[in-house]
Design an enzyme around this catalytic site. Structure first.
Site, PDB file in Angstrom:
ATOM      1  N   TRP A  45     -17.636   4.094  68.772  1.00 13.57           N
ATOM      2  CA  TRP A  45     -17.499   5.063  69.532  1.00 13.57           C
ATOM      3  C   TRP A  45     -16.870   6.210  68.929  1.00 13.57           C
ATOM      4  CZ3 TRP A  45     -21.445   3.197  72.073  1.00 13.57           C
ATOM      5  CH2 TRP A  45     -21.858   1.789  72.672  1.00 13.57           C
ATOM      6  N   ASP A 103     -13.307  10.910  74.149  1.00 17.45           N
ATOM      7  CA  ASP A 103     -13.872  10.438  74.453  1.00 17.45           C
ATOM      8  C   ASP A 103     -13.360   9.670  75.798  1.00 17.45           C
ATOM      9  OD1 ASP A 103     -15.828   8.869  75.210  1.00 17.45           O
ATOM     10  OD2 ASP A 103     -16.475   8.451  73.800  1.00 17.45           O
ATOM     11  N   LYS A 112     -19.087   3.338  84.173  1.00 14.76           N
ATOM     12  CA  LYS A 112     -18.208   2.563  84.187  1.00 14.76           C
ATOM     13  C   LYS A 112     -17.451   2.896  85.840  1.00 14.76           C
ATOM     14  CE  LYS A 112     -18.438   3.042  79.095  1.00 14.76           C
ATOM     15  NZ  LYS A 112     -18.862   1.609  78.767  1.00 14.76           N
TER      16      LYS A 112
END
Length: 356
Positions: A100, A167, A191
Site C-alpha cells: 500500500w 494510512d 475492516k
C-alpha cells in the site's frame, strides 16, 4: 450457521450491527422507508451523518483542531489526493513498508511530486518495520500504520517535525492514537469500521488551508469537502449509516482501551499457537513488529492450501494468504472474538497433529 470470517477486508462485522441494520433495512426507526432511500439532505440522514462524525472524533479524543471528512474512492484515492493537496513543491518523504505504501509512492510519482523513500523493508519481503529517519523540512512524512499482507504494524508512530500522514486503513479504531504530530490520518473503513465504499479522513485544519488555494477540481480538494461537511455531493449514505452503528458499538464496548486489550489478547493467543508449534507454523513478520490485526504465516507450499480447504470445511473462512505473499493469513479485527480465535487455534493444533 454463520462462518467465522478471517477475511482481510471487506471483513466480518459485529453480529449485533448486522442484526440492527437488518431490522431497519426496510423501515428505518418506524418511518416507513429505508435509510438507503432517503435524501442525504434530509434531517433524518443528517442526524446519522453528523452523529457519526461526532462519535468518531470522540473515540479518538479529537478536538476542533481536526476536520473529519467522509469521502469516496477508498484509501486508494487518498494516495493521489494527499500529494495533490499537501505537496508544496518540496520533498515528500515516504517509508515503504508494503504494497500500500508502494502504491502511494507510485501515485505521487505519477503526479510529478518530488518523492524520497527514506526507509524500506522491501528487500526482506516487508517482514519488518525499518528504521526511519524523516527530515524536519519535508512537505509531509508518510507511513502506513499496519500492513495487511505482510502482518507488520507500527507500535509507535515516528516523531516528526514534518507533517505526519498515516494510512491506518487496517487498524482504524483498533487502539488509541497520539495525534500530537499527525497532520492527516485516514483509512478505508471496511475492516474495523463498516463496509466498503467509504474512506474516513481526519485532517488538521492547517492542512485544509494548505489545500484551499490549490488548482484542483472540486471533488479532489480537501477544502471543498471540509467547507461542505462532506456533503458537497451525494455521500455513500448506507456506508455512513453502518459506520455510525460501528461508532456506537465501539463506545458500548468501553472505547479504544477495551478494544485494544481484547485485540492484544487475541493476537497473543494466535502468535503463541504459531510460536509453540515447534516450527510447524512459521510467522512472516519479525516478532517486534507483528500486527495485532493481520497474522500472516505459513506451513509449506503443499500444506498451505490443504490447511485453507480443511479450515473452510470447519466454518473458518478467509484464511488464504494474499496472492503476493501466499501462505495463510488470519485477520482478527475488532469484530472477531477471543472465542473465535480460540476455535482457530484448536483447529491449528489438530491440523498440526494430523500432518506433522
Amino acid at each position: 450457521m454463520r462462518k467465522i470470517n478471517f477475511s482481510a477486508g471487506p471483513s466480518t462485522l459485529p453480529l449485533e450491527i448486522l442484526e440492527h441494520a437488518r431490522n431497519e433495512l426496510c423501515d428505518y426507526q418506524g418511518k416507513g422507508y429505508s435509510i438507503m432511500e432517503i435524501s442525504h439532505r434530509s434531517k433524518v440522514f443528517e442526524e446519522i451523518h453528523f452523529g457519526a462524525m461526532k462519535r468518531a472524533k470522540e473515540i479518538y479524543g479529537l478536538n476542533d483542531e481536526y476536520e473529519i471528512l467522509f469521502l469516496h474512492g477508498g484509501a486508494s484515492l487518498q494516495f493521489a489526493m494527499i500529494p495533490m493537496n499537501l505537496s508544496l513543491g518540496g520533498i515528500c518523504e515516504y517509508a515503504n513498508t508494503g504494497i500500500w505504501t508502494s502504491k502511494a509512492i507510485k501515485e505521487a510519482q505519477i503526479l510529478g511530486v518530488n518523492v524520497k523513500v527514506v526507509a524500506s523493508s522491501e528487500e526482506n519481503e516487508f517482514n519488518h518495520i525499518p528504521d526511519i529517519d524523516f527530515s524536519d523540512h519535508a512537505d509531509y512524512a508518510y507511513i502506513c500504520s499496519n500492513n495487511t499482507i505482510y502482518g507488520t504494524q507500527f507500535k509507535d508512530y515516528p516523531k516528526t517535525k514534518s507533517p505526519l500522514i498515516v494510512d491506518a486503513s487496517s487498524d482504524f479504531f483498533s487502539k488509541k492514537i497520539d495525534f500530537s504530530n499527525i497532520a492527516l490520518f485516514y483509512g478505508g473503513i471496511q475492516k474495523n469500521a463498516g463496509i466498503s465504499g467509504l474512506s474516513c479522513v481526519f485532517i488538521r485544519k492547517d492542512m485544509v488551508e494548505r489545500s484551499r488555494y490549490k488548482n484542483l477540481t472540486s471533488m479532489l480538494k480537501y477544502s471543498i469537502h471540509a467547507e461542505n461537511q462532506s456533503l458537497y455531493n451525494t455521500p455513500p449514505t448506507f456506508a455512513i449509516y453502518i459506520f455510525d452503528l460501528e461508532t456506537k458499538w465501539i463506545l458500548k464496548q468501553g472505547g479504544l482501551d477495551q478494544i485494544y486489550n481484547r485485540n492484544l489478547k487475541k493476537a497473543t493467543m494466535l502468535y503463541d499457537c504459531i510460536d509453540l508449534s515447534e516450527g510447524f507454523y512459521k510467522g512472516h513478520a519479525y516478532k517486534k513488529d507483528r500486527s495485532l490485526m493481520n497474522v500472516s504465516f505459513s506451513i509449506n507450499k503443499d500444506l498451505d492450501p490443504i490447511f485453507v480447504q480443511e479450515a473452510e470445511k470447519e466454518g473458518l473462512i478467509g484464511l488464504k494468504g494474499h496472492r503476493i505473499l501466499g501462505g495463510i493469513r488470519a485477520s482478527i479485527y475488532n469484530a472477531i472474538s477471543l472465542e473465535q480465535v480460540q476455535i482457530l487455534c484448536e483447529f491449528m493444533e489438530e491440523f498440526k497433529r494430523k500432518y506433522q
